[in-house]
Design an enzyme around this catalytic site. Sequence first.
Site, PDB file in Angstrom:
ATOM      1  N   ARG A 284      -5.577  -3.271   1.410  1.00 37.07           N
ATOM      2  CA  ARG A 284      -4.665  -2.557   0.505  1.00 37.07           C
ATOM      3  C   ARG A 284      -4.575  -3.220  -0.875  1.00 37.07           C
ATOM      4  O   ARG A 284      -3.501  -3.286  -1.483  1.00 37.07           O
ATOM      5  CB  ARG A 284      -3.267  -2.428   1.127  1.00 37.07           C
ATOM      6  CG  ARG A 284      -3.254  -1.735   2.488  1.00 37.07           C
ATOM      7  CD  ARG A 284      -3.794  -0.305   2.418  1.00 37.07           C
ATOM      8  NE  ARG A 284      -3.812   0.295   3.741  1.00 37.07           N
ATOM      9  CZ  ARG A 284      -4.874   0.331   4.543  1.00 37.07           C
ATOM     10  NH1 ARG A 284      -6.014  -0.215   4.140  1.00 37.07           N
ATOM     11  NH2 ARG A 284      -4.816   0.889   5.721  1.00 37.07           N
TER      12      ARG A 284
ATOM     13  N   SER B  93       2.440   5.650   4.009  1.00 32.58           N
ATOM     14  CA  SER B  93       3.083   4.494   4.622  1.00 32.58           C
ATOM     15  C   SER B  93       3.797   3.648   3.572  1.00 32.58           C
ATOM     16  O   SER B  93       3.218   3.307   2.543  1.00 32.58           O
ATOM     17  CB  SER B  93       2.041   3.637   5.347  1.00 32.58           C
ATOM     18  OG  SER B  93       1.415   4.375   6.365  1.00 32.58           O
TER      19      SER B  93
ATOM     20  N   GLU C  77       3.710  -1.133   0.576  1.00 33.36           N
ATOM     21  CA  GLU C  77       2.405  -0.549   0.243  1.00 33.36           C
ATOM     22  C   GLU C  77       2.566   0.472  -0.878  1.00 33.36           C
ATOM     23  O   GLU C  77       1.671   0.661  -1.688  1.00 33.36           O
ATOM     24  CB  GLU C  77       1.829   0.104   1.495  1.00 33.36           C
ATOM     25  CG  GLU C  77       0.458   0.715   1.342  1.00 33.36           C
ATOM     26  CD  GLU C  77      -0.115   1.144   2.682  1.00 33.36           C
ATOM     27  OE1 GLU C  77      -0.799   2.186   2.715  1.00 33.36           O
ATOM     28  OE2 GLU C  77       0.104   0.458   3.693  1.00 33.36           O
TER      29      GLU C  77
END
Length: 301
Positions: A164, A213, A284
């Site tokens: 990420r 998310s 995130e």
Amino acid sequence: MSPPAGVTAEFPMSRLTTVGTGGPARWFARPERREQLEQVLRWASDAGLPVAVVGLGSNLLVSDDGFDGLVLKLAGDMAGVHRSGDSARCGGGAPLAVVVKRCQAWGLSGVEFGCAIPGTVGGAVRMNAGAYGSELCDILTEATVVAAGGARRGGADELGMRYRHSNVAPGEVVAEVVLGLRPADPAVIRETIREMQQRRREAQPAKVRTFGSVWKNPGDGVTAGRLLEQCGLKGFAVGGARISSVHANFIENTGGARSSDVLDLMVEARRRVLDQHGVELEHEVQMLGEIALPASDQSPS
């Protein structure tokens, strides 16, 4: 200094985010060609304006006060998808869903996991998005990243892609991406996509305003969603924002939510996980404007 043609003022960012919150961008543009992108980036640099890129707005929380800079949304040629042998050459603004559909029709496999990522190719490269055990870095051959001072090219290593994360900096735009794929039976690809989409429908909230998310998974097989659920956070709400009762790593706008409601909800969720599990979650979702999570021992102002 007057803005170039096509740049508009005071654009409502709530229209560009899937969660539907946030104030206006001071300036907004939809460049369709590389030359237009370079022009607006030079103008923003000369004007001392920060630059942000919005894809499908599925992983973005914008301050209620908006963003005092230039927001770009790539369109036209910069959102196109073309085949080049066993590769797909994509504009940074191309939705992953379109890329997946085109590659399935071409009989090119490797990007099927993108059907579970509601964003653009450029945004997926910037944060090395992934699903079902695959990430963009696994299939990236090369990306072209453009800034006011010029362009750079590189693969996953040059872009520093890891879980990420990438080294694509604020003010830089992922303009073009080449994905290295492999030939496969279109029917087999279609079935893989169908199974992934079915798993996503069963595991994630549908027909509600939400982003992807919220929190990164801590690792070692531990998921953020499971930790949040164990803290009893499913259905917990602040104002118009609510943690999904379907998947605790999703926040929903139940109607009239503000970004401040979402932020307060994130602070409480992180606090409970830290108190009960000793794990400090890392978000995130991307933040834009004067908005940020406070230190974990503080409350939002």
